[in-house]
Motif scaffolding. Structure first.
Motif, PDB file in Angstrom:
ATOM      1  N   ASN A  49      45.319  49.007  44.342  1.00  0.00           N
ATOM      2  CA  ASN A  49      46.346  47.989  44.550  1.00  0.00           C
ATOM      3  C   ASN A  49      46.193  46.874  43.515  1.00  0.00           C
ATOM      4  N   GLY A  50      47.046  45.863  43.605  1.00  0.00           N
ATOM      5  CA  GLY A  50      47.040  44.802  42.603  1.00  0.00           C
ATOM      6  C   GLY A  50      45.730  44.048  42.522  1.00  0.00           C
ATOM      7  N   TRP A  51      45.146  43.708  43.685  1.00  0.00           N
ATOM      8  CA  TRP A  51      43.898  42.956  43.674  1.00  0.00           C
ATOM      9  C   TRP A  51      42.756  43.794  43.101  1.00  0.00           C
ATOM     10  N   ARG A  98      53.279  37.656  33.513  1.00  0.00           N
ATOM     11  CA  ARG A  98      54.024  38.693  34.234  1.00  0.00           C
ATOM     12  C   ARG A  98      55.401  38.859  33.596  1.00  0.00           C
ATOM     13  N   ARG A 106      42.983  46.209  40.899  1.00  0.00           N
ATOM     14  CA  ARG A 106      43.147  46.326  39.444  1.00  0.00           C
ATOM     15  C   ARG A 106      42.701  45.052  38.741  1.00  0.00           C
ATOM     16  N   GLN A 131      45.176  50.324  33.155  1.00  0.00           N
ATOM     17  CA  GLN A 131      45.906  49.887  34.341  1.00  0.00           C
ATOM     18  C   GLN A 131      46.711  51.052  34.937  1.00  0.00           C
TER      19      GLN A 131
END
Length: 364
Positions: A225-227, A88, A229, A216
């Motif tokens: 959402n993040g999960w 990250r 993706r 992405q």
């Protein structure tokens, strides 16, 4: 190149194969006239002999099977989690964390084992921390009881049904096979996860940095959402690296030896004996070189079989009818269909990717 492969690979393998079919005791040449060809006698002792060699092989396979069953998935999940975490961009000090997580992988397995013996000793740091929580820690490397049996015993189940206790497989009943890893082996399982996750983390980091950001961004534009993706786009693209990590982890877990040799010598009660360590003791301590070579080839067949099975499970499959429905007009929201569509396009593109080079094989 062929000469090198033949000299250092083919010839030793053929010699070991010959030894497994002979009564060689380690003295003189295995091709001397005093060494006799005994056919499958060494293999018969291991599988149908009904004596101590068969029971020892059953114990070793049970111990190692539980080791593989727990180490491979846990180290894969932990290494993937660490890779996503330190990849990250918003994380400060990423270089420090990458080095810290990878450091156990470059440390000698013997040194790590010695440290582990101190940490998991009866009065070690781990039991000290457990005592602060009101838990009496076990004598980790002196406890031969299985963790599954211990869990069942905590709810009052101390004996298994007759069809489990009366059915033997390689000298052990099914109830003994299902007893779980011993408490001592559990400490080795934790050590394997600790020492190998850093190596596999680097493989996942290399794969993550090769992923295209366009997919992405498209998913974000579709409202994922993040999960979503990660699960539908990132993880499918990591399939080649995932196969590499699982294969290396599987091979390393079935070959565990140095931790056992340095730590417990197979004890307590043979609950940390593995096929690799059993092959060593049969050859170098009991001078049964034929049986030791036979155990090594049994281990080789197991590793090849599991690798082929794993490749079959992770193979590329044709798009199923259920997935094709994603492309068909439905009443579902456009955002959900777009996320699924984007993820499947990304998954198909990974079949053309090249697996990143491995930097170091796991120590386990």
């Amino acid at each position: 190149m062929l000469i090198i492969l033949g000299l250092f690979l083919v010839v030793p393998v053929l010699m070991a194969l010959w030894v497994s079919f002979s009564d060689w005791t380690g003295r003189g040449s295995p091709f001397a006239s005093s060494v006799s060809f005994i056919g499958l006698d060494n293999y018969e002792q291991l599988f149908v002999g009904g004596g101590l060699p068969q029971r020892d092989l059953g114990i070793a396979l049970r111990n190692n099977a539980w080791y593989v069953l727990l180490v491979v998935p846990i180290q894969t999940v932990v290494s993937l989690f660490l890779a996503v975490l330190v990849n990250r961009r918003i994380l400060r000090g990423r270089g420090f964390f990458r080095t810290a997580f990878y450091f156990p992988s470059v440390t000698s397995s013997v040194a790590i084992t010695v440290v582990w013996l101190f940490l998991f000793g009866a009065s070690g740091a781990v039991n000290k921390v457990l005592s602060w929580l009101g838990i009496n820690g076990p004598s980790w490397f002196q406890d031969p009881s299985g963790v599954v049996h211990n869990a069942l015993g905590a709810i009052g189940i101390t004996e298994g049904p007759s069809f489990l206790t009366d059915t033997p497989v390689l000298g052990l009943s099914l109830w003994e096979w299902l007893g779980g890893p011993s408490v001592a082996m559990s400490a080795f399982i934790l050590m394997a996860v600790f020492t190998t996750s850093g190596t596999f983390m680097l493989l996942f980091i290399a794969a993550l940095q090769n992923l295209s950001g366009e997919t992405q961004e498209a998913a974000m534009m579709d409202g994922a959402n993040g999960w979503q993706r990660f699960w539908r786009i990132t993880l499918p693209q990591l399939r080649p690296t995932l196969f590499t990590v699982l294969t290396l982890g599987l091979i390393g877990a079935w070959q565990v030896f140095d931790q056992i040799y340095t730590g417990t010598q197979g004890g307590p009660g043979k609950t940390t004996v593995t096929p690799a360590y059993l092959s060593y003791t049969a050859a170098f301590e009991s001078q049964e070189w034929g049986r030791g070579a036979a155990i090594a080839f049994v281990l080789f067949v197991i590793i090849v079989a599991f690798t082929v099975l794993q490749q079959w499970i992770l193979r590329d499959r044709a798009v199923s009818r259920r997935r094709r429905r994603v492309y068909e007009p439905t009443d579902r929201p456009q955002s959900e269909r777009s996320v699924r569509s984007t993820g499947q396009q990304a998954a198909r593109s990974t079949s053309q990717q090249t697996v990143p080079p491995t930097s170091k094989e796991g120590d386990s």
